[in-house]
Design a protein around this motif. Structure first.
Motif, short mmCIF file in Angstrom:
data_model
loop_
_atom_site.label_atom_id
_atom_site.label_comp_id
_atom_site.label_asym_id
_atom_site.label_seq_id
_atom_site.Cartn_x
_atom_site.Cartn_y
_atom_site.Cartn_z
N LYS A 158 -22.54 6.86 -16.12
CA LYS A 158 -23.65 5.90 -16.26
C LYS A 158 -23.97 5.63 -17.73
O LYS A 158 -24.07 4.49 -18.16
N THR A 159 -24.16 6.72 -18.49
CA THR A 159 -24.50 6.58 -19.91
C THR A 159 -23.39 5.86 -20.67
O THR A 159 -23.66 5.00 -21.52
N ILE B 74 -23.55 1.94 -19.80
CA ILE B 74 -24.67 1.17 -20.35
C ILE B 74 -24.62 1.12 -21.88
O ILE B 74 -24.99 0.10 -22.48
N GLN B 75 -24.15 2.20 -22.51
CA GLN B 75 -24.01 2.15 -23.96
C GLN B 75 -22.86 1.23 -24.36
O GLN B 75 -22.91 0.56 -25.40
N TYR C 62 -31.58 1.76 -27.21
CA TYR C 62 -31.24 2.69 -26.13
C TYR C 62 -32.16 3.90 -26.25
O TYR C 62 -32.32 4.48 -27.33
N THR D 92 -33.93 7.38 -23.70
CA THR D 92 -34.05 8.05 -22.41
C THR D 92 -35.49 7.97 -21.94
O THR D 92 -36.41 7.76 -22.74
N ASP E 234 -32.29 5.17 -20.04
CA ASP E 234 -31.44 6.12 -19.33
C ASP E 234 -32.30 7.17 -18.61
O ASP E 234 -33.40 7.49 -19.05
N ASP E 235 -31.80 7.71 -17.52
CA ASP E 235 -32.44 8.79 -16.76
C ASP E 235 -33.83 8.40 -16.24
O ASP E 235 -34.81 9.14 -16.39
N THR F 144 -30.73 3.20 -15.90
CA THR F 144 -29.94 4.10 -15.07
C THR F 144 -30.84 5.13 -14.40
O THR F 144 -31.92 5.46 -14.89
#
Length: 452
Positions: A163-164, A167-168, A185, A187, A220-221, A252
């Motif tokens: 996932k990471t 998206i990155q 970006y 978290t 993220d997360d 994500t």
């Protein structure tokens, strides 16, 4: 101290889920040991609260197992930690002066700042397979026209599935096309921590403006979002403002928003306006392709038979695949043997289940039965009542995945006459795990109880 802490982390990793370990312990360090007072460095203040409330006793026990006497454990934010990676940058106007000083205490506010993207993540080194092809197709569409068709882009799946990376990669590809894009970006824990800091410092407006000036926001997360009304309201407002301006939002999570208990219903609904894309566990062919690509990327040679051996035996995620590959390639270099020669002569074997101690089939069945508040007799019986049948299927699945038992052996342990019943149960749980995140949590919790 480094070696001691690595041993402690290795023990902790066996006792909690991979997702929790990666989230809460990956960036920790042992700062000092003095008069039985232990000081542990963490990423930010948000992590202090979580580690103290959820894992204090586990950390203390693990330290003691490694010969460290513990009277008290303190947690401290590591202010000097910096990510040693090359990354693209955004203008300092996107961040408050206080945040700039935290990130770059020796730099002037006029200097450029890290936008959180790691340029090692690209689409070129992201292996596309049947487990992720729809998500990759959507990602390419976003790169071609951000803020239009797939907005927000909600990507979900278990840990270690890429996932990471994906998206990155989107962020990096967008910057290749337009270096002037303002991309950030972050978290979810960092978002929450920054929000709390801005409130304490009376800098809520600066925090708000930092996000509203973005062209692309990557979170993220998301499953770690706190059940805090103010922080969720702030995120909700930022989301709406960016969406109205056709700015791209990428998020994500390890599960769908509707399955995250702490998420407000309105926000959960908005996050999947453009649909949700999942990354699934790779199939055998996908795993082989990933291993070949990773080997080529590192310039290493590995026989097809060795690749198939690793792919056949690692049934968790891509991260574990890469770890096993790296281990075998390193040993191959050190011992002067090919990967296949190492495997054939028994010098190396893939770590199928790296738990602290071995368990028996009986123990697994007992733990599953207890978890679902059933007796072993019920679980091993013939009842077709839904909750009992589910526990029976989970038992068969874990006997297969944790102990690598044959279907005939599992049938004997469970008192089942036909081994095809076992095959059906394992396939059913495998299929359900792709979308049923509640079941995924249950199985992870049972694993922790089995090996705890």
């Amino acid at each position: 101290m480094y070696d001691v802490w690595q041993n402690v982390l290795a023990e902790i990793e066996q006792k909690i889920s991979a997702a929790n370990f990666s989230t809460w312990f990956q960036d920790t360090s042992l700062l000092s040991i003095k008069d039985n007072q232990i000081k542990i460095g963490v990423k930010n203040s948000f992590y202090i609260k979580q580690l103290r409330s959820r894992y204090y006793d586990l950390i203390k026990t693990s330290l003691q197992h490694n010969g460290i006497k513990v009277d008290q454990i303190e947690f401290e934010v590591k202010s000097a930690v910096k990510a040693k990676i090359k990354s693209r940058e955004i203008k300092p106007s996107l961040l408050s002066k206080e945040r700039i000083k935290k990130l770059h205490p020796r730099q002037k506010t006029s200097e450029l700042l890290n936008n959180g993207l790691n340029n090692k993540y690209t689409l070129d080194n992201f292996v596309v397979g049947s487990n992720n092809e729809l998500a990759v197709a959507a990602a390419k569409s976003i790169i071609k026209s951000p803020g239009s068709r797939y907005n927000p882009f909600f990507l979900y799946g278990g840990p270690g599935l890429g996932k990471t990376h994906l998206i990155q990669a989107i962020g990096n590809e967008l910057l290749k096309r337009d270096p002037n894009l303002k991309i950030l970006y972050t978290t979810t824990p960092d978002f929450y921590s920054d929000f709390v800091d801005s409130v304490k410092l009376g800098k809520g407006r600066e925090f708000n403006l930092k996000f509203r000036k973005l062209d692309v926001l990557i979170i993220d997360d998301f499953q770690l979002i706190m059940n805090k009304e103010k922080s969720q309201e702030e995120f909700f407002n930022i989301f709406n403002d960016l969406y109205q301006l056709n700015k791209q939002i990428i998020i994500t999570s390890d599960r769908l928003p509707s399955q995250i208990k702490t998420v407000d219903e309105r926000l959960a609904s908005r996050l999947t306006w453009a649909g949700a894309f999942d990354l699934q566990l790779p199939k055998f062919e996908d795993k082989c392709a990933i291993l070949r690509a990773k080997a080529e990327l590192s310039g290493a040679e590995i026989e097809p038979e060795a690749i198939e051996y690793i792919a056949e035996n690692v049934n968790t995620n891509i991260r574990d695949l890469e770890k096993e590959l790296a281990t075998i390639l390193l040993m191959s270099e050190v011992r002067g043997l090919t990967p296949l020669e190492l495997i054939e002569n028994g010098s190396v074997s893939v770590n199928k289940s790296s738990k602290i101690r071995p368990v028996s089939p009986k123990q697994i069945i007992e733990k599953v039965s207890k978890y679902y508040n059933l007796s072993v007799k019920e679980v091993c019986g013939k009842s077709r009542v839904a909750n009992i049948a589910n526990a029976r299927h989970v038992s068969m699945f874990l006997l297969s995945k944790e102990l690598n038992l044959s279907t005939n052996k599992i049938a004997a342990e469970m008192g089942v006459q036909d081994h095809t019943t076992v095959m059906h149960a394992i396939k059913k749980i495998d299929k359900d795990l792709r979308l049923n995140f509640s079941l995924r949590d249950q199985i992870e919790e049972i694993r922790e109880k089995i090996y705890g």
